[in-house]
Design a protein around this motif. Sequence first.
Motif, PDB file in Angstrom:
ATOM      1  N   LYS A   1      -2.706   2.864  -4.229  1.00 41.27           N
ATOM      2  CA  LYS A   1      -3.391   1.590  -4.488  1.00 41.27           C
ATOM      3  C   LYS A   1      -3.754   1.457  -5.969  1.00 41.27           C
ATOM      4  O   LYS A   1      -3.595   0.383  -6.558  1.00 41.27           O
ATOM      5  CB  LYS A   1      -4.647   1.478  -3.616  1.00 41.27           C
TER       6      LYS A   1
ATOM      7  N   SER B   1       0.810  -1.223   0.000  1.00 43.28           N
ATOM      8  CA  SER B   1       0.000   0.000   0.000  1.00 43.28           C
ATOM      9  C   SER B   1       0.843   1.272   0.000  1.00 43.28           C
ATOM     10  O   SER B   1       0.331   2.346   0.314  1.00 43.28           O
ATOM     11  CB  SER B   1      -0.931   0.008   1.219  1.00 43.28           C
TER      12      SER B   1
ATOM     13  N   TYR C   1      -2.831   7.528  -0.424  1.00 41.09           N
ATOM     14  CA  TYR C   1      -3.275   6.131  -0.343  1.00 41.09           C
ATOM     15  C   TYR C   1      -4.058   5.704  -1.585  1.00 41.09           C
ATOM     16  O   TYR C   1      -3.772   4.645  -2.166  1.00 41.09           O
ATOM     17  CB  TYR C   1      -4.127   5.937   0.910  1.00 41.09           C
TER      18      TYR C   1
END
Length: 336
Positions: free
Chosen positions: A132, A72, A128
């Motif tokens: 991803k 991640s 984030y």
Amino acid sequence: MRLLMLGGTEFAGRAVVEAALGRGWDVTVFHRGRHEAPEGARSLLGDRTAPGGLAALADDPGEWDVVVDTWSAAPRAVRDTARLLRGRAGRYVYVSSCSVYAWAPPAGYGEDAPLVEGASADAEQTAYAQDKRGGELAVLDAFGEDRSVLVRAGLILGPYENIGRLPWWLDRTARGGPVLAPGPRELPLQYVDVRDLAEWILHAAERELSGPYNLASPQGHATTGALLEACARVTGGAAELRWTEPEVILEAGVEPWTQLPVWVPPGSDLHDALHSADVSRAVEAGLDCRPVAETVADTWSWLQDIGGTAPQRPDRPRSGLDPEVEAKVLAAGGGV
């Protein structure tokens, strides 16, 4: 089946490894060595963020039916690993996130909803959602659509949790006394038990599935009331849940999701994004979700086994509400 797990010593990765070992699979775990891999798995040590960090994987002669990756951070780490393995593995399962959808996704959004912009497989770590999505792009580039599974997970709960959401509620109800319970009590939640996530991933590998899947429980599987009542019950019943209107909580400046983990107010973009995804594709492909009471009880049992304090990922903020703030909100709102 032969599994290569990238990570595999904590939370989601560990659950995948244990589920695979339970099926009698041959399991290799590539990890940094900070934690022990589950017994029965073969370990390869390396750091995907360091120069030459894939050397042990590159030098190993192994071939695998499936690779599972939960990365991640910087997408380039997924890119480098996927390129290294594309000729040595049959399928690449990347545990992504529902955060990859462009904000704010409408209630009931499916896998065809618009995705975030600005993501790149070659990127360093940024945000984030973009990280991803960049990981997804890296997998698609190396393995193609027909050999890739993009698991867009929602909220993940269960034993081994190192984020601090369900463990915080368990610790809070274990302390007893009046507990700020964010209403409404019947507010539907979406989450997936980490063990159900793991079983679905292995099932997807066996069936040679491909493509993106939103992965969480169907709406209506659990409610805020069912979750918190299970926490209060399993921790001994000393907690008194005081159900409080969302408006009272928000007016007090309490942050949903972070200060009151799992909960977000109904009718908000955040609730639509976190608790209203269309997961019918995953259900049709075999997703089976255990009752919330089982997830809560098993997480509490695990916490007791490790001494009562859950591990905490250093790259994630701590969850939870300060006791003084909780008392002030309860005094202002009453609670029922």
